[in-house]
Design a protein around this motif. Sequence first.
Motif, PDB file in Angstrom:
ATOM      1  N   ARG A 155      19.416 -41.644  81.402  1.00 53.71           N
ATOM      2  CA  ARG A 155      18.082 -42.301  80.981  1.00 53.71           C
ATOM      3  C   ARG A 155      18.260 -44.022  81.243  1.00 53.71           C
ATOM      4  O   ARG A 155      17.186 -44.623  81.629  1.00 53.71           O
ATOM      5  N   GLU A 208       7.565 -51.533  82.795  1.00 51.41           N
ATOM      6  CA  GLU A 208       7.035 -52.018  81.490  1.00 51.41           C
ATOM      7  C   GLU A 208       5.964 -51.406  81.040  1.00 51.41           C
ATOM      8  O   GLU A 208       6.101 -50.909  79.802  1.00 51.41           O
ATOM      9  N   GLY A 244       7.036 -48.336  79.025  1.00 54.12           N
ATOM     10  CA  GLY A 244       7.745 -48.336  77.652  1.00 54.12           C
ATOM     11  C   GLY A 244       9.017 -49.089  77.969  1.00 54.12           C
ATOM     12  O   GLY A 244       9.890 -48.948  76.951  1.00 54.12           O
ATOM     13  N   TYR A 249       5.466 -52.962  76.712  1.00 55.51           N
ATOM     14  CA  TYR A 249       6.248 -51.662  76.464  1.00 55.51           C
ATOM     15  C   TYR A 249       6.115 -51.421  74.904  1.00 55.51           C
ATOM     16  O   TYR A 249       6.450 -49.987  74.925  1.00 55.51           O
ATOM     17  N   THR A 274       2.770 -49.325  74.940  1.00 55.11           N
ATOM     18  CA  THR A 274       3.164 -47.796  75.430  1.00 55.11           C
ATOM     19  C   THR A 274       3.713 -47.003  74.313  1.00 55.11           C
ATOM     20  O   THR A 274       3.410 -45.566  74.299  1.00 55.11           O
ATOM     21  N   LYS A 333      10.275 -38.497  84.607  1.00 57.50           N
ATOM     22  CA  LYS A 333      11.191 -38.617  83.574  1.00 57.50           C
ATOM     23  C   LYS A 333      11.162 -40.047  83.039  1.00 57.50           C
ATOM     24  O   LYS A 333      11.341 -40.078  81.769  1.00 57.50           O
ATOM     25  N   ILE A 334      10.998 -41.129  83.915  1.00 59.70           N
ATOM     26  CA  ILE A 334      10.903 -42.398  83.515  1.00 59.70           C
ATOM     27  C   ILE A 334       9.750 -42.503  82.318  1.00 59.70           C
ATOM     28  O   ILE A 334       9.674 -43.260  81.501  1.00 59.70           O
ATOM     29  N   HIS A 372      10.330 -42.275  78.862  1.00 63.43           N
ATOM     30  CA  HIS A 372      11.349 -43.142  78.361  1.00 63.43           C
ATOM     31  C   HIS A 372      11.043 -43.501  76.648  1.00 63.43           C
ATOM     32  O   HIS A 372      11.873 -43.720  76.000  1.00 63.43           O
ATOM     33  N   SER A 373       9.759 -44.072  76.536  1.00 59.69           N
ATOM     34  CA  SER A 373       9.506 -44.494  75.052  1.00 59.69           C
ATOM     35  C   SER A 373       9.593 -43.379  73.931  1.00 59.69           C
ATOM     36  O   SER A 373       9.934 -43.790  72.623  1.00 59.69           O
ATOM     37  N   SER A 430      12.397 -41.090  73.935  1.00 63.75           N
ATOM     38  CA  SER A 430      13.777 -40.646  73.995  1.00 63.75           C
ATOM     39  C   SER A 430      14.610 -41.933  73.714  1.00 63.75           C
ATOM     40  O   SER A 430      13.969 -43.004  73.739  1.00 63.75           O
ATOM     41  N   ARG A 431      16.006 -41.748  73.346  1.00 66.12           N
ATOM     42  CA  ARG A 431      16.510 -42.967  72.905  1.00 66.12           C
ATOM     43  C   ARG A 431      17.924 -43.199  73.444  1.00 66.12           C
ATOM     44  O   ARG A 431      18.815 -44.151  73.042  1.00 66.12           O
ATOM     45  N   ALA A 432      18.613 -42.195  74.318  1.00 62.40           N
ATOM     46  CA  ALA A 432      19.997 -42.373  74.702  1.00 62.40           C
ATOM     47  C   ALA A 432      19.935 -43.760  75.620  1.00 62.40           C
ATOM     48  O   ALA A 432      19.150 -44.031  76.489  1.00 62.40           O
ATOM     49  N   ILE A 441      14.017 -33.904  78.257  1.00 60.03           N
ATOM     50  CA  ILE A 441      13.156 -34.792  79.168  1.00 60.03           C
ATOM     51  C   ILE A 441      12.800 -33.942  80.492  1.00 60.03           C
ATOM     52  O   ILE A 441      11.566 -34.132  80.707  1.00 60.03           O
ATOM     53  N   ARG A 500       3.122 -39.142  85.379  1.00 56.70           N
ATOM     54  CA  ARG A 500       3.956 -39.973  84.917  1.00 56.70           C
ATOM     55  C   ARG A 500       3.532 -40.508  83.501  1.00 56.70           C
ATOM     56  O   ARG A 500       4.209 -40.667  82.488  1.00 56.70           O
ATOM     57  N   ALA A 501       2.197 -40.704  83.594  1.00 59.76           N
ATOM     58  CA  ALA A 501       1.629 -41.423  82.183  1.00 59.76           C
ATOM     59  C   ALA A 501       1.519 -40.307  81.266  1.00 59.76           C
ATOM     60  O   ALA A 501       1.822 -40.533  80.162  1.00 59.76           O
TER      61      ALA A 501
END
Lengths: 296, 255
Positions: A153, A169, A172, B74, B77, B101-102, B105-106, B108-110, B129, B165-166
């Motif tokens: 990730r 950005e 997120g 960010y 989002t 997958k990107i 992002h917001s 998930s936290r790894a 993910i 993606r969104a």
Amino acid sequence: MDGIMRILTDPYYIQVLTLTGIYLIAALGLHLITGVTGQFSFGHAGFMSIGAYTAALLTLHLHTPLILNLLVGGLAAGFAGILLGFPSLKLTGDYLGITTLGFAEIVRVVFINMKITGGTQGLAGIPKETSLLLVIVVAVLSVWCMYRIQNSRFGRALMAIREDDIAAEAMGINTLIYKVKAFAVGTFFAGVSGGLYAHLMQYLNPFDFGVTRSFDLLNFVVLGGLGSIPGTILGTTVLTMAPEFLRFVNKYRMLIYSALMVIMMIFRPNGLLGGVHLKDLRRAFTRRRSTEMASQ
Amino acid sequence: MPALLELDNITISFGGLTALNRVSLRVEEGKINSLIGPNGAGKSTIFNVITGIYTPTYGRVIFQGEDITREKPYLITARGIARTFQNIRLFKNLTVLDNVKIGCHSSSRAGLFGAVTRLGWVKREEREITARAQRALEIVGLASKGDELAKNLPYGEQRRLEIARALAASPRLLLLDEPAAGMNPQEKQTLMEMVQRIREMNITIMLVEHDMSFVMNLSDHVDVLNYGEKIAGGTPAEIRQNPRVIEAYLGNEIE
């Protein structure tokens, strides 16, 4: 086989191989900054020198074990990377390049003017503690780390920044923090590599880490193929060894070296292995093995 | 009922140019809200204000009752607003699956430590993910293209990939900036069904679009901008009758 054995026991070849490994570790750090995150750094050698002097001074004055000194050297370089990163990673492209270039020059001038680093005389008498085996172990570990970072990730966020920072950005990603983190990790590797370099050469001179060295490292990464780990390995190997093996045409050595680079730029503008990733190689390998199994 | 998103007197000027002038509008939860207007009316600027790319000179943006006017993109989002871009902004050299997958992002936290150690929870999160990205691709009909590079997709599919993606960001509010631009009638039809399916997933939609039949068929509510000012708002039927809207699009009768 006999030839290989001779190469592996010849001190000259061992020295060249060890140096290649050391440069590879620094180049992998730059690969993360430039190849993966897309931020140009023209001062990577400056961070290498921070690691080199830190590790060497620890060995000389505190006699702490090498592994610890390498780590502390890496951390010192990484810390400098964070300090430089926060203000300058708000810049992009050329501006960032100039800032990093300037930073590396400042580091060099500071080392020239400090007493503890031996000034222009350099720092001598560092014990030789770097061996080919150690360098291979650290290099393999670095490749392994980079592979994992890139396929996570965290790595995806870095690549997103490289591809389109506004979209990143909007997905997120805190782009500034991620760029600084990439810079910190990349410069950490440069610091470790510098520590190994110090304990191989036994002598440090600020002039070893000038602009030329920084651009050499950038060449390894760019000509190998931006964003590709196998490319960085190949680029470093070819470009470190080529000048050595071209010694028999001594006078024309640098001429041939430059011609080589021009030819590469014409025929492989994305680098030797641009767009080739360890993940693909691994997949191709397992596929071939399974077809072999099926045919048996 | 309070609105999901509310713009309160948004004004923004770039130098001497006032791009938006005291624009107020409400986006109701669960509805498809459209924003129309001639070129340069300020529609994309509104999206950029909502997502934090621009900070308005004056006015407030309220999302779920909280002021998000000066928040970083960010963080907005992470609050549940995702968007697509008018001029496609995909991660071109990454695979279709990685692009989506990107988007996760917001939620998930790894981080760096997780990347190197790959502990159990990191692997689990990565599997999650991948599954979520795959589901988002299914919604837009790109499930079989996961391994292709984004730049190799045809134009219409690139637009759909942006939506996937969104969606992967699990938004409450989805902003679509001219999703039908450059599509043929058939592709537009598919897109329209897709947008309706997304609404049924309990995601509120805000749409900027030039294609009138697309907007009128799909929307529950339409706001009209002209020269940075809101000139009308209402149901598609009301908008179609509104003399100021007709004037903005077709011009005045000569007296």
